[in-house]
Design a protein around this motif. Structure first.
Motif, PDB file in Angstrom:
ATOM      1  N   GLU A   1      49.855  15.920 -22.453  1.00  0.00           N
ATOM      2  CA  GLU A   1      48.547  15.927 -23.119  1.00  0.00           C
ATOM      3  C   GLU A   1      48.382  14.640 -23.914  1.00  0.00           C
ATOM      4  OE1 GLU A   1      46.081  17.660 -22.384  1.00  0.00           O
ATOM      5  OE2 GLU A   1      46.050  19.617 -23.357  1.00  0.00           O
ATOM      6  N   HIS A   2      48.641  13.498 -23.293  1.00  0.00           N
ATOM      7  CA  HIS A   2      48.412  12.230 -23.985  1.00  0.00           C
ATOM      8  C   HIS A   2      46.923  12.076 -24.281  1.00  0.00           C
ATOM      9  CE1 HIS A   2      52.262  11.466 -21.866  1.00  0.00           C
ATOM     10  NE2 HIS A   2      52.561  10.838 -22.985  1.00  0.00           N
ATOM     11  N   VAL A   3      46.631  11.531 -25.440  1.00  0.00           N
ATOM     12  CA  VAL A   3      45.237  11.306 -25.800  1.00  0.00           C
ATOM     13  C   VAL A   3      44.760  10.007 -25.158  1.00  0.00           C
ATOM     14  CG1 VAL A   3      45.809  10.130 -27.991  1.00  0.00           C
ATOM     15  CG2 VAL A   3      43.577  11.240 -27.711  1.00  0.00           C
ATOM     16  N   PHE A   4      43.537  10.022 -24.628  1.00  0.00           N
ATOM     17  CA  PHE A   4      43.000   8.840 -23.962  1.00  0.00           C
ATOM     18  C   PHE A   4      41.481   8.787 -24.153  1.00  0.00           C
ATOM     19  CE2 PHE A   4      42.445  12.194 -20.862  1.00  0.00           C
ATOM     20  CZ  PHE A   4      41.255  11.876 -20.217  1.00  0.00           C
ATOM     21  N   PRO A   5      40.886   7.613 -23.999  1.00  0.00           N
ATOM     22  CA  PRO A   5      39.428   7.508 -24.107  1.00  0.00           C
ATOM     23  C   PRO A   5      38.763   7.933 -22.799  1.00  0.00           C
ATOM     24  CG  PRO A   5      40.530   5.409 -24.638  1.00  0.00           C
ATOM     25  CD  PRO A   5      41.516   6.283 -23.922  1.00  0.00           C
TER      26      PRO A   5
ATOM     27  N   PRO B   1      37.587  11.145 -27.545  1.00  0.00           N
ATOM     28  CA  PRO B   1      39.016  11.363 -27.322  1.00  0.00           C
ATOM     29  C   PRO B   1      39.186  12.540 -26.369  1.00  0.00           C
ATOM     30  CG  PRO B   1      38.481  11.290 -29.667  1.00  0.00           C
ATOM     31  CD  PRO B   1      37.196  11.415 -28.933  1.00  0.00           C
ATOM     32  N   ALA B   2      40.092  12.401 -25.425  1.00  0.00           N
ATOM     33  CA  ALA B   2      40.333  13.479 -24.469  1.00  0.00           C
ATOM     34  C   ALA B   2      41.838  13.620 -24.262  1.00  0.00           C
ATOM     35  CB  ALA B   2      39.628  13.188 -23.146  1.00  0.00           C
ATOM     36  N   TYR B   3      42.227  14.738 -23.659  1.00  0.00           N
ATOM     37  CA  TYR B   3      43.629  15.025 -23.396  1.00  0.00           C
ATOM     38  C   TYR B   3      43.797  15.317 -21.913  1.00  0.00           C
ATOM     39  CZ  TYR B   3      43.794  15.420 -28.451  1.00  0.00           C
ATOM     40  OH  TYR B   3      43.689  15.161 -29.802  1.00  0.00           O
ATOM     41  N   GLU B   4      44.885  14.845 -21.341  1.00  0.00           N
ATOM     42  CA  GLU B   4      45.034  14.837 -19.887  1.00  0.00           C
ATOM     43  C   GLU B   4      44.882  16.224 -19.254  1.00  0.00           C
ATOM     44  OE1 GLU B   4      48.214  11.158 -19.558  1.00  0.00           O
ATOM     45  OE2 GLU B   4      48.848  13.102 -20.351  1.00  0.00           O
TER      46      GLU B   4
ATOM     47  N   VAL C   1      63.632  29.267 -31.430  1.00  0.00           N
ATOM     48  CA  VAL C   1      63.025  28.128 -30.727  1.00  0.00           C
ATOM     49  C   VAL C   1      61.526  28.192 -30.950  1.00  0.00           C
ATOM     50  CG1 VAL C   1      62.744  26.952 -28.524  1.00  0.00           C
ATOM     51  CG2 VAL C   1      64.853  28.230 -28.986  1.00  0.00           C
ATOM     52  N   LEU C   2      60.988  27.151 -31.556  1.00  0.00           N
ATOM     53  CA  LEU C   2      59.568  27.141 -31.927  1.00  0.00           C
ATOM     54  C   LEU C   2      58.730  26.463 -30.857  1.00  0.00           C
ATOM     55  CD1 LEU C   2      59.849  26.213 -35.704  1.00  0.00           C
ATOM     56  CD2 LEU C   2      59.114  28.408 -34.763  1.00  0.00           C
ATOM     57  N   VAL C   3      57.591  27.077 -30.561  1.00  0.00           N
ATOM     58  CA  VAL C   3      56.616  26.505 -29.640  1.00  0.00           C
ATOM     59  C   VAL C   3      55.515  25.871 -30.494  1.00  0.00           C
ATOM     60  CG1 VAL C   3      55.146  26.917 -27.635  1.00  0.00           C
ATOM     61  CG2 VAL C   3      57.105  28.423 -28.086  1.00  0.00           C
ATOM     62  N   LEU C   4      55.377  24.542 -30.388  1.00  0.00           N
ATOM     63  CA  LEU C   4      54.452  23.796 -31.232  1.00  0.00           C
ATOM     64  C   LEU C   4      53.670  22.798 -30.390  1.00  0.00           C
ATOM     65  CD1 LEU C   4      57.136  22.794 -33.873  1.00  0.00           C
ATOM     66  CD2 LEU C   4      55.417  24.557 -34.256  1.00  0.00           C
ATOM     67  N   ARG C   5      52.605  22.288 -30.957  1.00  0.00           N
ATOM     68  CA  ARG C   5      51.955  21.121 -30.391  1.00  0.00           C
ATOM     69  C   ARG C   5      52.694  19.884 -30.895  1.00  0.00           C
ATOM     70  NH1 ARG C   5      48.794  21.176 -25.916  1.00  0.00           N
ATOM     71  NH2 ARG C   5      47.822  23.227 -25.776  1.00  0.00           N
TER      72      ARG C   5
ATOM     73  N   ALA D   1      50.739   8.717 -27.848  1.00  0.00           N
ATOM     74  CA  ALA D   1      50.655   9.993 -28.555  1.00  0.00           C
ATOM     75  C   ALA D   1      50.391  11.142 -27.592  1.00  0.00           C
ATOM     76  CB  ALA D   1      49.542   9.922 -29.603  1.00  0.00           C
ATOM     77  N   ASP D   2      51.184  12.186 -27.702  1.00  0.00           N
ATOM     78  CA  ASP D   2      51.104  13.337 -26.810  1.00  0.00           C
ATOM     79  C   ASP D   2      50.976  14.602 -27.658  1.00  0.00           C
ATOM     80  OD1 ASP D   2      51.467  15.368 -24.949  1.00  0.00           O
ATOM     81  OD2 ASP D   2      53.055  14.337 -23.876  1.00  0.00           O
ATOM     82  N   ASN D   3      49.868  15.303 -27.476  1.00  0.00           N
ATOM     83  CA  ASN D   3      49.603  16.525 -28.223  1.00  0.00           C
ATOM     84  C   ASN D   3      50.030  17.766 -27.442  1.00  0.00           C
ATOM     85  OD1 ASN D   3      48.575  18.137 -30.329  1.00  0.00           O
ATOM     86  ND2 ASN D   3      46.638  18.390 -29.256  1.00  0.00           N
ATOM     87  N   GLY D   4      50.808  17.560 -26.387  1.00  0.00           N
ATOM     88  CA  GLY D   4      51.214  18.690 -25.557  1.00  0.00           C
ATOM     89  C   GLY D   4      52.166  19.635 -26.259  1.00  0.00           C
ATOM     90  N   VAL D   5      52.367  20.792 -25.644  1.00  0.00           N
ATOM     91  CA  VAL D   5      53.295  21.787 -26.173  1.00  0.00           C
ATOM     92  C   VAL D   5      54.717  21.243 -26.114  1.00  0.00           C
ATOM     93  CG1 VAL D   5      54.361  24.025 -25.664  1.00  0.00           C
ATOM     94  CG2 VAL D   5      51.876  23.804 -25.683  1.00  0.00           C
ATOM     95  N   VAL D   6      55.463  21.477 -27.188  1.00  0.00           N
ATOM     96  CA  VAL D   6      56.879  21.114 -27.243  1.00  0.00           C
ATOM     97  C   VAL D   6      57.671  22.304 -27.766  1.00  0.00           C
ATOM     98  CG1 VAL D   6      56.434  18.656 -27.614  1.00  0.00           C
ATOM     99  CG2 VAL D   6      56.699  20.169 -29.595  1.00  0.00           C
TER     100      VAL D   6
END
Length: 296
Positions: free
Chosen positions: A237-241, A101-104, A209-213, A141-146
Protein backbone atom coordinates in the motif's frame (compact mmCIF):
# COMPACT_ATOMS: atom_id res chain seq x y z
CA UNK A 1 3.39 32.37 -21.96
CA UNK A 2 0.59 33.85 -24.09
CA UNK A 3 -2.75 32.13 -24.31
CA UNK A 4 -2.92 29.40 -26.92
CA UNK A 5 -4.96 30.36 -30.00
CA UNK A 6 -8.58 29.29 -29.92
CA UNK A 7 -8.19 27.25 -33.09
CA UNK A 8 -5.74 24.95 -31.29
CA UNK A 9 -7.93 24.43 -28.24
CA UNK A 10 -10.69 22.65 -30.09
CA UNK A 11 -8.67 19.54 -31.02
CA UNK A 12 -7.46 19.26 -27.46
CA UNK A 13 -11.01 19.52 -26.17
CA UNK A 14 -12.07 16.80 -28.61
CA UNK A 15 -9.26 14.54 -27.43
CA UNK A 16 -10.18 15.15 -23.78
CA UNK A 17 -13.81 14.38 -24.52
CA UNK A 18 -12.84 11.18 -26.31
CA UNK A 19 -10.70 10.08 -23.39
CA UNK A 20 -13.42 10.81 -20.90
CA UNK A 21 -15.92 8.78 -22.87
CA UNK A 22 -13.74 5.76 -22.14
CA UNK A 23 -13.79 6.23 -18.39
CA UNK A 24 -15.97 3.90 -16.40
CA UNK A 25 -17.33 6.66 -14.17
CA UNK A 26 -19.27 9.60 -15.47
CA UNK A 27 -18.14 13.13 -14.88
CA UNK A 28 -14.67 13.40 -16.38
CA UNK A 29 -13.75 16.56 -18.26
CA UNK A 30 -16.44 18.77 -16.88
CA UNK A 31 -17.51 17.13 -13.67
CA UNK A 32 -18.24 19.68 -11.02
CA UNK A 33 -16.92 19.60 -7.48
CA UNK A 34 -19.18 20.42 -4.58
CA UNK A 35 -18.26 24.10 -5.02
CA UNK A 36 -19.42 24.02 -8.64
CA UNK A 37 -16.00 24.23 -10.31
CA UNK A 38 -14.43 21.52 -12.42
CA UNK A 39 -11.17 19.69 -11.99
CA UNK A 40 -10.29 19.07 -15.61
CA UNK A 41 -11.55 22.23 -17.30
CA UNK A 42 -10.13 20.98 -20.62
CA UNK A 43 -6.67 20.76 -19.10
CA UNK A 44 -6.57 24.41 -18.07
CA UNK A 45 -6.77 26.06 -14.68
CA UNK A 46 -5.27 24.91 -11.39
CA UNK A 47 -4.78 21.30 -10.38
CA UNK A 48 -7.51 20.46 -7.88
CA UNK A 49 -6.03 18.38 -5.05
CA UNK A 50 -8.34 16.24 -2.97
CA UNK A 51 -8.07 14.10 0.13
CA UNK A 52 -9.98 11.82 2.43
CA UNK A 53 -10.49 12.80 6.05
CA UNK A 54 -7.48 11.02 7.55
CA UNK A 55 -4.55 12.97 8.93
CA UNK A 56 -2.25 10.96 6.69
CA UNK A 57 -4.07 11.79 3.47
CA UNK A 58 -4.41 15.45 4.40
CA UNK A 59 -0.72 15.94 5.09
CA UNK A 60 0.37 14.05 1.96
CA UNK A 61 -1.99 16.20 -0.12
CA UNK A 62 -0.30 19.28 1.33
CA UNK A 63 3.12 17.83 0.52
CA UNK A 64 1.97 17.46 -3.08
CA UNK A 65 0.52 20.95 -3.15
CA UNK A 66 3.62 22.61 -1.72
CA UNK A 67 5.91 20.80 -4.16
CA UNK A 68 3.76 21.78 -7.12
CA UNK A 69 3.52 25.43 -6.09
CA UNK A 70 7.28 25.52 -5.59
CA UNK A 71 7.62 24.26 -9.18
CA UNK A 72 5.34 27.00 -10.48
CA UNK A 73 2.27 24.81 -10.92
CA UNK A 74 -1.06 26.36 -9.91
CA UNK A 75 -3.09 24.30 -7.45
CA UNK A 76 -6.34 24.51 -5.56
CA UNK A 77 -7.51 22.41 -2.62
CA UNK A 78 -10.89 20.74 -3.10
CA UNK A 79 -13.59 21.85 -0.70
CA UNK A 80 -14.90 18.30 -0.27
CA UNK A 81 -13.25 15.63 1.87
CA UNK A 82 -13.97 12.12 0.73
CA UNK A 83 -14.92 9.27 3.02
CA UNK A 84 -12.06 6.93 2.17
CA UNK A 85 -8.98 6.54 -0.03
CA UNK A 86 -11.07 4.42 -2.40
CA UNK A 87 -13.60 7.24 -2.78
CA UNK A 88 -10.80 9.73 -3.41
CA UNK A 89 -9.32 7.49 -6.10
CA UNK A 90 -12.73 7.19 -7.77
CA UNK A 91 -13.04 10.99 -7.71
CA UNK A 92 -9.77 11.35 -9.63
CA UNK A 93 -10.88 8.75 -12.16
CA UNK A 94 -14.22 10.55 -12.56
CA UNK A 95 -12.53 13.91 -13.08
CA UNK A 96 -13.88 15.51 -9.93
CA UNK A 97 -10.27 15.84 -8.72
CA UNK A 98 -7.07 16.44 -10.62
CA UNK A 99 -4.75 14.88 -8.04
CA UNK A 100 -4.95 12.96 -4.78
CA UNK A 101 -2.84 10.71 -2.55
CA UNK A 102 -3.67 7.11 -3.36
CA UNK A 103 -2.64 3.65 -2.19
CA UNK A 104 -1.77 0.78 -4.50
CA UNK A 105 -4.00 -2.08 -3.37
CA UNK A 106 -6.87 0.21 -2.33
CA UNK A 107 -6.85 1.85 -5.75
CA UNK A 108 -6.91 -1.48 -7.53
CA UNK A 109 -9.89 -2.58 -5.46
CA UNK A 110 -11.70 0.67 -6.31
CA UNK A 111 -11.52 -0.09 -10.04
CA UNK A 112 -13.94 -2.39 -11.86
CA UNK A 113 -12.36 -5.82 -12.01
CA UNK A 114 -9.41 -4.57 -9.97
CA UNK A 115 -7.69 -6.66 -7.37
CA UNK A 116 -4.36 -7.52 -5.90
CA UNK A 117 -2.22 -9.03 -8.64
CA UNK A 118 1.26 -10.27 -7.76
CA UNK A 119 4.20 -8.98 -9.77
CA UNK A 120 4.93 -5.54 -11.12
CA UNK A 121 2.59 -3.17 -9.26
CA UNK A 122 3.35 -0.23 -11.54
CA UNK A 123 2.36 -2.25 -14.62
CA UNK A 124 -0.70 -3.61 -12.84
CA UNK A 125 -1.94 -0.14 -11.95
CA UNK A 126 -1.21 1.19 -15.41
CA UNK A 127 -3.25 -1.60 -16.99
CA UNK A 128 -6.13 -1.21 -14.54
CA UNK A 129 -6.53 2.57 -14.76
CA UNK A 130 -8.67 4.02 -17.56
CA UNK A 131 -7.20 6.35 -20.18
CA UNK A 132 -6.60 9.87 -18.92
CA UNK A 133 -5.55 8.85 -15.39
CA UNK A 134 -1.94 8.24 -14.37
CA UNK A 135 -0.37 6.48 -11.39
CA UNK A 136 2.92 8.28 -10.78
CA UNK A 137 5.79 6.40 -9.06
CA UNK A 138 5.16 5.76 -5.35
CA UNK A 139 6.98 6.97 -2.28
CA UNK A 140 8.79 4.49 -0.06
CA UNK A 141 6.11 5.02 2.58
CA UNK A 142 3.85 1.98 2.85
CA UNK A 143 0.58 2.10 4.77
CA UNK A 144 -0.08 -1.60 4.26
CA UNK A 145 -0.91 -4.10 6.97
CA UNK A 146 2.07 -5.31 8.99
CA UNK A 147 2.54 -7.79 11.82
CA UNK A 148 4.56 -6.67 14.82
CA UNK A 149 5.70 -7.93 18.21
CA UNK A 150 7.17 -6.23 21.24
CA UNK A 151 10.91 -5.70 21.33
CA UNK A 152 11.14 -8.10 24.29
CA UNK A 153 9.35 -10.86 22.38
CA UNK A 154 11.49 -10.30 19.29
CA UNK A 155 14.67 -10.50 21.37
CA UNK A 156 13.56 -13.55 23.35
CA UNK A 157 12.71 -15.67 20.31
CA UNK A 158 15.04 -14.12 17.74
CA UNK A 159 12.18 -12.80 15.61
CA UNK A 160 12.85 -10.68 12.54
CA UNK A 161 10.60 -12.27 9.92
CA UNK A 162 7.27 -14.09 9.79
CA UNK A 163 9.26 -17.21 8.95
CA UNK A 164 11.10 -16.81 12.28
CA UNK A 165 7.73 -16.66 13.99
CA UNK A 166 6.80 -19.98 12.42
CA UNK A 167 10.03 -21.60 13.58
CA UNK A 168 9.50 -20.32 17.14
CA UNK A 169 6.98 -23.07 17.67
CA UNK A 170 4.42 -22.28 20.37
CA UNK A 171 0.89 -21.17 19.50
CA UNK A 172 0.37 -17.42 19.87
CA UNK A 173 -2.50 -14.98 19.63
CA UNK A 174 -3.13 -12.61 16.72
CA UNK A 175 -5.07 -9.34 16.90
CA UNK A 176 -4.89 -5.59 16.76
CA UNK A 177 -6.46 -2.44 15.34
CA UNK A 178 -6.09 -3.60 11.72
CA UNK A 179 -7.12 -7.21 12.37
CA UNK A 180 -10.37 -6.78 10.41
CA UNK A 181 -8.97 -4.79 7.50
CA UNK A 182 -9.45 -6.35 4.04
CA UNK A 183 -5.70 -6.88 3.74
CA UNK A 184 -5.24 -8.49 7.15
CA UNK A 185 -4.05 -12.11 6.87
CA UNK A 186 -6.00 -14.84 8.57
CA UNK A 187 -4.38 -17.20 11.02
CA UNK A 188 -5.01 -20.04 8.56
CA UNK A 189 -3.25 -18.21 5.71
CA UNK A 190 -0.22 -17.48 7.87
CA UNK A 191 -0.02 -21.08 9.00
CA UNK A 192 -0.17 -22.30 5.40
CA UNK A 193 2.65 -20.01 4.24
CA UNK A 194 4.89 -19.80 7.30
CA UNK A 195 3.83 -22.69 9.52
CA UNK A 196 3.05 -20.30 12.38
CA UNK A 197 0.23 -21.34 14.73
CA UNK A 198 -1.97 -18.42 15.75
CA UNK A 199 -5.29 -17.96 17.49
CA UNK A 200 -7.22 -14.87 16.43
CA UNK A 201 -8.29 -12.68 19.35
CA UNK A 202 -9.10 -9.41 17.60
CA UNK A 203 -7.83 -7.28 20.49
CA UNK A 204 -4.62 -5.35 20.93
CA UNK A 205 -4.46 -5.75 24.69
CA UNK A 206 -3.94 -9.51 24.75
CA UNK A 207 -2.46 -10.33 21.32
CA UNK A 208 1.11 -11.61 21.05
CA UNK A 209 1.28 -10.61 17.38
CA UNK A 210 -0.26 -7.26 16.49
CA UNK A 211 -1.92 -6.50 13.18
CA UNK A 212 -1.30 -2.82 12.37
CA UNK A 213 -1.07 -0.41 9.50
CA UNK A 214 2.53 0.40 8.63
CA UNK A 215 2.16 4.06 9.60
CA UNK A 216 0.51 3.38 12.96
CA UNK A 217 2.34 5.64 15.47
CA UNK A 218 2.26 2.82 18.02
CA UNK A 219 5.04 1.09 16.10
CA UNK A 220 7.50 3.84 16.98
CA UNK A 221 5.85 4.96 20.20
CA UNK A 222 5.80 1.48 21.74
CA UNK A 223 9.08 0.34 20.20
CA UNK A 224 7.46 -2.52 18.29
CA UNK A 225 9.38 -4.73 15.88
CA UNK A 226 7.72 -5.16 12.48
CA UNK A 227 8.26 -8.67 11.15
CA UNK A 228 9.28 -8.75 7.50
CA UNK A 229 7.25 -10.79 5.02
CA UNK A 230 9.69 -12.71 2.78
CA UNK A 231 6.87 -14.53 0.93
CA UNK A 232 5.00 -11.27 0.17
CA UNK A 233 1.74 -12.45 1.68
CA UNK A 234 0.74 -8.89 2.67
CA UNK A 235 -0.32 -6.67 -0.24
CA UNK A 236 1.59 -3.38 -0.70
CA UNK A 237 0.00 0.00 0.00
CA UNK A 238 2.68 2.51 -0.99
CA UNK A 239 1.32 6.02 -1.25
CA UNK A 240 1.51 7.56 -4.72
CA UNK A 241 0.08 10.52 -6.65
CA UNK A 242 -3.00 9.55 -8.66
CA UNK A 243 -3.33 12.30 -11.23
CA UNK A 244 -5.36 13.26 -14.26
CA UNK A 245 -3.26 13.16 -17.43
CA UNK A 246 -3.84 16.87 -18.23
CA UNK A 247 -2.03 17.72 -14.99
CA UNK A 248 0.79 15.19 -15.27
CA UNK A 249 3.16 17.41 -17.23
CA UNK A 250 6.92 17.29 -16.86
CA UNK A 251 7.04 20.03 -14.20
CA UNK A 252 4.45 18.26 -12.05
CA UNK A 253 6.09 14.86 -12.48
CA UNK A 254 9.53 16.16 -11.51
CA UNK A 255 8.16 18.06 -8.53
CA UNK A 256 6.21 15.13 -7.11
CA UNK A 257 9.04 12.66 -7.75
CA UNK A 258 11.26 14.60 -5.35
CA UNK A 259 9.21 13.14 -2.51
CA UNK A 260 9.54 9.47 -3.41
CA UNK A 261 12.80 8.41 -1.78
CA UNK A 262 12.51 10.86 1.11
CA UNK A 263 9.03 10.00 2.36
CA UNK A 264 9.56 6.77 4.27
CA UNK A 265 6.97 4.88 6.28
CA UNK A 266 8.39 6.18 9.57
CA UNK A 267 8.47 9.77 8.34
CA UNK A 268 4.91 9.60 7.07
CA UNK A 269 3.81 8.12 10.40
CA UNK A 270 5.45 11.03 12.24
CA UNK A 271 3.84 13.63 9.95
CA UNK A 272 0.41 12.03 10.34
CA UNK A 273 0.80 11.81 14.11
CA UNK A 274 1.61 15.51 14.26
CA UNK A 275 -1.54 16.38 12.30
CA UNK A 276 -3.56 13.93 14.38
CA UNK A 277 -2.40 15.84 17.46
CA UNK A 278 -3.79 19.09 16.05
CA UNK A 279 -1.04 20.58 13.88
CA UNK A 280 -1.97 22.22 10.59
CA UNK A 281 -1.44 19.83 7.65
CA UNK A 282 -0.23 22.72 5.48
CA UNK A 283 2.26 24.05 8.03
CA UNK A 284 3.43 20.55 8.91
CA UNK A 285 4.06 19.74 5.25
CA UNK A 286 5.79 23.04 4.52
CA UNK A 287 8.08 22.77 7.55
CA UNK A 288 9.05 19.18 6.71
CA UNK A 289 9.76 19.93 3.06
CA UNK A 290 11.93 22.91 3.95
CA UNK A 291 13.83 21.04 6.64
CA UNK A 292 14.60 18.32 4.11
CA UNK A 293 15.64 20.72 1.37
CA UNK A 294 12.72 19.79 -0.87
CA UNK A 295 11.09 23.22 -1.14
CA UNK A 296 12.16 26.83 -0.89
Amino acid sequence: MPDEPVRRRRPRAAVAAALCSLLFLAGCGGAANADGRTAYADGEGPTVIGTDGSAESRVVAELYGELLVDAGVRVRRASTRYASPADTARAVVAGRLGLAPAYETTTLRALPGGGTVPGDMAATLSAALPPGVVALPPAEADNGVVLAVTRATAHRYGLRTLADLGRAGARRTLGGPAAHDPDAPSAAALEEVYGVRLTETGTSATADVLVLRGTDPAITGDGLVVLTDPESTLPPEHVFPLIGAPYAGLSARKALARLNSRLTTARLAALAASVEAGASPKQTARKWLRSNGLAG
